[in-house]
Design a protein around this motif. Structure first.
Motif, short mmCIF file in Angstrom:
data_model
loop_
_atom_site.label_atom_id
_atom_site.label_comp_id
_atom_site.label_asym_id
_atom_site.label_seq_id
_atom_site.Cartn_x
_atom_site.Cartn_y
_atom_site.Cartn_z
N LYS A 18 0.84 -1.21 0.00
CA LYS A 18 0.00 0.00 0.00
C LYS A 18 0.87 1.25 0.00
N GLY B 187 -0.62 8.79 0.11
CA GLY B 187 -0.73 9.94 -0.78
C GLY B 187 0.59 10.61 -1.12
N SER B 188 1.47 10.77 -0.12
CA SER B 188 2.72 11.47 -0.41
C SER B 188 3.63 10.63 -1.32
N TYR C 116 7.36 5.42 14.81
CA TYR C 116 8.37 6.01 15.70
C TYR C 116 7.82 6.16 17.11
N PRO D 218 7.93 11.89 14.20
CA PRO D 218 9.27 12.41 13.89
C PRO D 218 9.24 13.83 13.32
N ALA E 237 -1.63 9.01 16.43
CA ALA E 237 -0.50 8.71 15.54
C ALA E 237 -1.04 8.40 14.14
#
Ligand code: ADP
Ligand code: ASP
Ligand code: MG
Length: 411
Positions: free
Chosen positions: A7, A10-11, A179, A183, A208
Motif C-alpha cells: 500500500k 498519498g505522499s 516512531y 518524527p 499517531a
C-alpha cells in the motif's frame, strides 16, 4: 507463488516522478516471484482539496455526495500507476473498490468493510497482471459508493491481505516506520522495530496518523502481519504483530513501560454549565450525542454545588458544529445555564503494554508535565494508555518532555 499486498500513501504518489518510482518498486517485487496487489491513496493532498471544494459550495455537504466526490481521488492514482507500470513493461490493471469486491456498510464517510469478494482480483492475478486497487472506498447494498474514514486506504490494504491470506501487508509511507513519537515534531524520535497490535491500536486511536486505527483492528482479528516502511528507502521498517510473536523477538517488551508518545489536535472541549445534579442528566446529554453519531472521548463532572454542576467532555473538532446543535437543544430541555467550548486544546498520550506491570507511570507523566509548566485540564486512562488534555500552545513542549522522561529518543 506468494501473494504480497503493497500500500502506498498519498505522499508516495504525489506527482508523476513519484508514481514512476512506485511503479519501479512494484515491478521489482513482482519480478522477485510474487503475485502483487497494490493499494493506493489519492495523490498528495487531493482528499483535503476535495473536502475544501465541497465546503466551498455548501456549509453542510450531503454525505452520500461527499463520498462520491472523495472516492475520485483514489481513482486518479490507480489509473496513473497502472499506466506507469505498463510503460515500464509489465502488465497491470486498475480496479475501483467496487470492482475489487469491497463491500461496505451503509454508513457514509466512515463506512466499515463488511465483506471482500476477491474473485476479480484473483482472475487478474492469474493472467499475470499486477492488480492496483483504489484504497478508501467500497460499495454498499444500495450500490452507493462509501468511503472508509480518513486514512482508510490502510484499512483497504489490511482487509485485502486478510481476505486473500497474503503473507504480508506492506504499508509504504513517507517515514521509515512507526516512531516513538511523530518524527515531524520531535527530531530524535526513534524507529520502533516491533510493535503489538494493542499498542499500535492505542497509538492510532490517540492520534499517531501513520496507521489508521481500524486497519489495526482488522489486522489483529485476522492475524495479518503488517510492515510499515518507507517508499523512499530499502530499510526495514516496523513490524506490527501479536504480543506473542514479539515477545520472542523483543524480550524487553514488558520492561519498557512506555512505547510511544502521541498527540491529537482534532479535539475540542465542550462544557454544559450549571446543570441540575440529579439522576438521568448525563444519560440524556450523552444519549442525544450518541444518537447524532458523535463519539465522546474524555468526560469529567465537577463536584456539585447547590445541587448544580458542570459536565465537560471532548469530541472531534470535525463534530463541533453538530455537537453544539444537539447540546443547545439538550440545554433548553434540561434547564442548564450555557454551553461553552474551547477548540485550542490537544490531547497528549503515553502508550505501552508495559504499563500493566509498572506502577507509577501515570504519576510520572503528571510530574513531567508539571515540571514543563504544562497545565492538565482532563485525564483519562486505559490499561495501556494515559491521556491528558492540555492547551494547544503547550503541545511541542509537552511531547518533547514526555519523550525525554521515558527515555524514548535516539541518544
Ligand atoms: P500516508 O500518506 O503514507 O498514508 P500519513 O500522512 O497518513 O501517510 O502518515 C505518515 C505520517 O504520520 C508521517 O509523516 C508522520 O509525520 C506522522 N506520524 C505521526 N505519529 C507518528 C509516529 N508515531 N510514527 C511515525 N509517523 C508518525
Ligand atoms: N485519501 C484518503 C485520505 O486522505 C485515504 C488515505 O489516504 O488513506 O484520508
Ligand atoms: Mg495515511
Amino acid at each position: 507463488m506468494p501473494l504480497v499486498v503493497m500500500k502506498f500513501g498519498g505522499s508516495s504518489v504525489a506527482d508523476a516522478e513519484k508514481i514512476k518510482r512506485v511503479a519501479g518498486r512494484v515491478i521489482s517485487k513482482k519480478r522477485k516471484g510474487n503475485k502483487v496487489v497494490v493499494v493506493v491513496s489519492a495523490p498528495g493532498d487531493m482528499t483535503d482539496d476535495l473536502v475544501a471544494l465541497a465546503e466551498g459550495v455548501t456549509t453542510d455537504p450531503d454525505e452520500r455526495e461527499m463520498d462520491m466526490l472523495l472516492a475520485t481521488g483514489e481513482q486518479v492514482s490507480i489509473a496513473l500507476l497502472s499506466m506507469a507500470i505498463k510503460e515500464m513493461g509489465e502488465d497491470a490493471i486498475s480496479l475501483t473498490g467496487p470492482q475489487a469486491g469491497i463491500y461496505a456498510d451503509k454508513t457514509h464517510t466512515r463506512a466499515r468493510i463488511v465483506r471482500i469478494a476477491p474473485a476479480k482480483i484473483y482472475q487478474e492475478l492469474a493472467k499475470g497482471k499486477i492488480v492496483i486497487v483504489a484504497g478508501f472506498q467500497g460499495i454498499n447494498r444500495n450500490l452507493d459508493i462509501t468511503t472508509l474514514g480518513r486514512g482508510g486506504s490502510d484499512l483497504t490494504a489490511v482487509a485485502i491481505a486478510a481476505a486473500t491470506k497474503a503473507g504480508t501487508c506492506e504499508i509504504y509511507t513517507d517515514v521509515e516506520g512507526v516512531y516513538t513519537t511523530d518524527p515531524r515534531l520531535v527530531k530524535n524520535a526513534k524507529k520502533i522495530d516491533y510493535i503489538s497490535y494493542e499498542e499500535m491500536l492505542e497509538m492510532a486511536g490517540t492520534g499517531a496518523q501513520v496507521m489508521q486505527g481500524r486497519s489495526i483492528e482488522v489486522g489483529k482479528k485476522y492475524g495479518v502481519d503488517i510492515h510499515v516502511c518507507s517508499t523512499f528507502s530499502e530499510n526495514t521498517g516496523t513490524f506490527i504483530t501479536s504480543e506473542e510473536k514479539i515477545r520472542s523477538r523483543r524480550p524487553t517488551m514488558e520492561k519498557v513501560a512506555v512505547a510511544g508518545v502521541t498527540y491529537d489536535k482534532n479535539q475540542v472541549k465542550l462544557s454544559v454549565i450549571d446543570v441540575r445534579d440529579k439522576p438521568g442528566v448525563a444519560a440524556r446529554i450523552f444519549g442525544r450525542l450518541a444518537k447524532g453519531g458523535i463519539n465522546v472521548d474524555m468526560i469529567i463532572q465537577s463536584a456539585a454545588t447547590e445541587r448544580h454542576n458542570d459536565i465537560s467532555f471532548t469530541v472531534a473538532r470535525t463534530d463541533l458544529k453538530k455537537a453544539l446543535g444537539i447540546l443547545e437543544k439538550a440545554r433548553r430541555a434540561l434547564g442548564a445555564k450555557s454551553i461553552i467550548y474551547d477548540d485550542k486544546v490537544v490531547k497528549v498520550s503515553i502508550v505501552g503494554v508495559g504499563m500493566r506491570s509498572h506502577p507509577g507511570v501515570a504519576a510520572k507523566m503528571f510530574a513531567t508535565l508539571a515540571k514543563a509548566k504544562v497545565n492538565i485540564e482532563m485525564i483519562s486512562t486505559s490499561e495501556i494508555k494515559v491521556s491528558c488534555i492540555i492547551k494547544e500552545h503547550d503541545l511541542q513542549r509537552a511531547v518533547a518532555a514526555l519523550h525525554r522522561a521515558y527515555k524514548l529518543g535516539d541518544k
